[in-house]
Motif scaffolding. Structure first.
Motif, PDB file in Angstrom:
ATOM      1  N   ALA A  24       0.852  -1.193   0.000  1.00 52.02           N
ATOM      2  CA  ALA A  24       0.000   0.000   0.000  1.00 52.02           C
ATOM      3  C   ALA A  24       0.888   1.244   0.000  1.00 52.02           C
ATOM      4  CB  ALA A  24      -0.905  -0.004   1.229  1.00 52.02           C
ATOM      5  N   PRO A  25       0.411   2.348  -0.584  1.00 49.81           N
ATOM      6  CA  PRO A  25       1.240   3.569  -0.642  1.00 49.81           C
ATOM      7  C   PRO A  25       1.766   4.001   0.718  1.00 49.81           C
ATOM      8  CG  PRO A  25      -0.701   3.815  -2.029  1.00 49.81           C
ATOM      9  CD  PRO A  25      -0.878   2.528  -1.277  1.00 49.81           C
ATOM     10  N   GLN A  26       0.953   3.827   1.764  1.00 47.50           N
ATOM     11  CA  GLN A  26       1.377   4.241   3.093  1.00 47.50           C
ATOM     12  C   GLN A  26       2.577   3.429   3.578  1.00 47.50           C
ATOM     13  OE1 GLN A  26      -1.696   3.622   2.166  1.00 47.50           O
ATOM     14  NE2 GLN A  26      -2.935   5.435   2.612  1.00 47.50           N
ATOM     15  N   HIS A  27       2.631   2.152   3.198  1.00 48.73           N
ATOM     16  CA  HIS A  27       3.771   1.323   3.595  1.00 48.73           C
ATOM     17  C   HIS A  27       4.995   1.639   2.738  1.00 48.73           C
ATOM     18  CE1 HIS A  27       5.726  -2.111   5.513  1.00 48.73           C
ATOM     19  NE2 HIS A  27       6.259  -2.358   4.333  1.00 48.73           N
ATOM     20  N   LEU A  28       4.784   1.770   1.440  1.00 44.17           N
ATOM     21  CA  LEU A  28       5.897   2.067   0.542  1.00 44.17           C
ATOM     22  C   LEU A  28       6.580   3.371   0.910  1.00 44.17           C
ATOM     23  CD1 LEU A  28       4.409   1.067  -2.946  1.00 44.17           C
ATOM     24  CD2 LEU A  28       5.787  -0.314  -1.382  1.00 44.17           C
ATOM     25  N   ALA A  29       5.818   4.325   1.430  1.00 37.54           N
ATOM     26  CA  ALA A  29       6.391   5.615   1.807  1.00 37.54           C
ATOM     27  C   ALA A  29       7.442   5.467   2.896  1.00 37.54           C
ATOM     28  CB  ALA A  29       5.287   6.555   2.277  1.00 37.54           C
ATOM     29  N   GLY A  30       7.353   4.393   3.664  1.00 37.67           N
ATOM     30  CA  GLY A  30       8.278   4.218   4.774  1.00 37.67           C
ATOM     31  C   GLY A  30       9.474   3.344   4.488  1.00 37.67           C
ATOM     32  N   MET A  31       9.525   2.668   3.313  1.00 39.88           N
ATOM     33  CA  MET A  31      10.628   1.745   3.087  1.00 39.88           C
ATOM     34  C   MET A  31      11.193   1.748   1.673  1.00 39.88           C
ATOM     35  SD  MET A  31       8.698  -0.311   1.064  1.00 39.88           S
ATOM     36  CE  MET A  31       9.752  -1.711   0.739  1.00 39.88           C
ATOM     37  N   LYS A  32      10.642   2.546   0.770  1.00 44.11           N
ATOM     38  CA  LYS A  32      11.027   2.447  -0.631  1.00 44.11           C
ATOM     39  C   LYS A  32      12.447   2.918  -0.912  1.00 44.11           C
ATOM     40  CE  LYS A  32       8.874   6.876  -1.901  1.00 44.11           C
ATOM     41  NZ  LYS A  32       7.809   7.510  -2.716  1.00 44.11           N
ATOM     42  N   GLU A  33      13.066   3.606   0.063  1.00 43.98           N
ATOM     43  CA  GLU A  33      14.445   4.050  -0.120  1.00 43.98           C
ATOM     44  C   GLU A  33      15.457   3.052   0.440  1.00 43.98           C
ATOM     45  OE1 GLU A  33      14.955   8.005   1.312  1.00 43.98           O
ATOM     46  OE2 GLU A  33      13.297   8.806   0.128  1.00 43.98           O
ATOM     47  N   SER A  34      15.012   1.840   0.746  1.00 43.32           N
ATOM     48  CA  SER A  34      15.914   0.794   1.226  1.00 43.32           C
ATOM     49  C   SER A  34      16.902   0.425   0.119  1.00 43.32           C
ATOM     50  CB  SER A  34      15.116  -0.439   1.644  1.00 43.32           C
ATOM     51  OG  SER A  34      14.174  -0.126   2.650  1.00 43.32           O
ATOM     52  N   GLY A  35      18.069  -0.094   0.525  1.00 43.29           N
ATOM     53  CA  GLY A  35      19.102  -0.437  -0.451  1.00 43.29           C
ATOM     54  C   GLY A  35      18.649  -1.491  -1.443  1.00 43.29           C
TER      55      GLY A  35
END
Length: 325
Positions: free
Chosen positions: A274-285
């Motif tokens: 969900a967009p709300q979850h992706l906002a918190g982890m999408k910058e992971s390596g």
């Protein structure tokens, strides 16, 4: 307001050590101060000054240290009672605070007492053409980036741990620590009578995260993810669905309404994306996704995706890792 000048970092301590977010803020603060042609200072409330000079080595021109056993435990009211008069006297134009659990509770109290604004959870900071601080933060589930300026002084912002990189330590810089007297020894409305040390590390600091989503069927099944995280030297995170279901603690929730993380490796298990979850982890390596639904949005951001049952894939992965130990 021209007499408000300079950049000040409120450095957060943990016992005898300094929280890593303070060094990250120094890196950005040094950049802002150089652009504005002003000083970069730190205010540190601590039990002792053992680690104070480290802030100089990471970019601070002057470190102001208030030292007292009263600061053994983080208590927002006491900290505010000492910080506010200090800021009113020194008049820094910009004040930056780490968006840790304590910083998020402290910063609004300080801003309210100073009758100024506060922008929370900034992901970027810059200097505008008029010399004001431009505070940039995601809004509407990361769909837009809001650019915010403050007309009042000081201009205050909090920044999450991991948003900026800490500068290299420069031991050639001169140590310049000035001890300043406390303004308040206690806070009348509340007091800390004890503290409990949590054994779990802050998930925002984890290099590896194995995250569980709605695809995990029961609290007992979280043990599978915990074993995988243990083998990889990481921690377990959760989507909001599992936190709302009472299967996980909110301190380990990853997402827009939880913790923003940037680990080297993020394994999403049964998370649709969900967009709300992706906002918190999408910058992971590196992002690895395991989901039975091939059309799940998580596959749009992952580096490696497995379409299948996590109850089949994770045990096989654990077995391979255990065999290699």
């Amino acid at each position: 307001m021209s007499n408000w000048d300079g950049v000040m970092i409120l450095a957060e301590t943990r016992g005898d050590s300094i929280h890593p977010v303070s060094y990250e803020l120094l890196g950005k603060g040094r950049e802002l101060a150089d652009q504005l042609g002003c000083r970069l200072d730190c205010l540190m409330l601590c039990e002792n000054t053992h680690a104070s000079a480290e802030l100089n080595y990471y970019g601070a021109d002057t470190v102001y240290a208030m030292c007292s056993e009263s600061f053994k435990h983080p208590e927002e009211g006491l900290y505010k009672s000492n910080i506010v008069p200090f800021i009113q006297e020194r008049k820094p134009g910009i004040v930056l605070v780490g968006a840790t659990n304590f910083g998020r509770s402290l910063a609004p109290r300080v801003a309210a007492a100073l009758h100024t604004g506060l922008t929370a959870d900034c992901t970027a900071l810059s200097v505008g053409a008029d010399g004001r601080l431009v505070q940039i933060r995601p809004a509407f589930s990361d769909n837009i980036l809001a650019h915010i300026t403050t007309n009042s002084y000081p201009q205050m912002a909090t920044v999450r741990h991991g948003e900026f990189s800490a500068p290299p330590r420069d031991p050639s810089r001169k140590a310049n620590v000035i001890e300043v007297p406390l303004i308040a020894l206690q806070y009348a409305q509340s007091a800390i009578i004890g503290s409990t040390v949590r054994q779990a590390r802050d998930i925002a600091e984890a290099d590896v995260i194995v995250a569980c989503g709605r695809g995990v069927k029961s609290p007992e099944d979280i043990a599978i993810a915990q074993r995988l995280a243990e083998l990889l030297g990481g921690q377990v995170g959760f989507s909001r669905a599992l936190v709302d279901a009472g299967m996980a603690d909110a301190s380990c929730q990853v997402g827009y309404s939880g913790v923003r993380v940037r680990p080297r490796l993020y394994i999403a298990c049964g998370i649709s994306g969900a967009p709300q979850h992706l906002a918190g982890m999408k910058e992971s390596g590196t992002i690895i996704a395991v989901n039975h639904d091939a059309s799940a949005p998580i596959f749009g951001v992952c580096d490696i995706g497995y379409t299948g049952d996590l109850y089949d894939i994770l045990p096989r992965l654990i077995k391979e890792l255990e065999a290699g130990l």
